[in-house]
Design an enzyme around this catalytic site. Sequence first.
Site, PDB file in Angstrom:
ATOM      1  N   CYS A  75       0.818  -1.223   0.000  1.00 59.05           N
ATOM      2  CA  CYS A  75       0.000   0.000   0.000  1.00 59.05           C
ATOM      3  C   CYS A  75       0.847   1.267   0.000  1.00 59.05           C
ATOM      4  CB  CYS A  75      -1.016  -0.001   1.127  1.00 59.05           C
ATOM      5  SG  CYS A  75      -0.352   0.059   2.795  1.00 59.05           S
ATOM      6  N   HIS A 126      -2.642  -0.031   7.050  1.00 58.00           N
ATOM      7  CA  HIS A 126      -3.034   0.043   5.648  1.00 58.00           C
ATOM      8  C   HIS A 126      -3.407   1.483   5.330  1.00 58.00           C
ATOM      9  CE1 HIS A 126      -4.169  -1.449   1.755  1.00 58.00           C
ATOM     10  NE2 HIS A 126      -5.291  -0.760   1.827  1.00 58.00           N
ATOM     11  N   HIS A 138      -5.814   2.113  -3.656  1.00 59.84           N
ATOM     12  CA  HIS A 138      -4.832   1.487  -2.773  1.00 59.84           C
ATOM     13  C   HIS A 138      -4.370   0.170  -3.362  1.00 59.84           C
ATOM     14  CE1 HIS A 138      -7.861  -1.408  -0.888  1.00 59.84           C
ATOM     15  NE2 HIS A 138      -8.614  -0.619  -1.631  1.00 59.84           N
TER      16      HIS A 138
END
Length: 166
Positions: A75, A126, A138
Amino acid sequence: MLWALVLAGCASQQPQVSPQPPSVTTDIHAPRTETGNTAGPVPQSATVDRLRQVFERYQGVPYQYGGTTPKGFDCSGFIRQAFAEGLDRHLPRTTRQMLTEGRSVPQDQLRVGDLVFFNIRGREQHAGIYMGGDRFIHASTSVGVTESSLNGLYWRGRFTQARRFD
């Protein structure tokens, strides 16, 4: 339950070695302006366009822990690549580092290009790039580079904060 585990976010931090959808404060319909090499923030419409182009180029690239290239992104690797290519900005490498920089933004004041962070397995690990409405882009562990809804079943209860890198 298995699906939730598959969707789990990236662990781009170096391993020791129910909010409502946000109000949109972007003006993605503003007239385009020439930005050239002038100082100052990129207009929101240009930010959307640039980030969308980067996303389309990398959509579907597989997730790879520690990945920072088109062969595979985690990410933060994807975020860093998108900011470098689309906005000519250089961000820290890991999610943990990103959490310590930029400035905190209330969820109801999100703008395109803000980073959104999520709690996965008890930690903020994340992140994605807010694209307006309730959408963010993402690198997902399950499908690679993708676009998701902040209010989606998996993500809505995991949002923790947003940060802006002006």
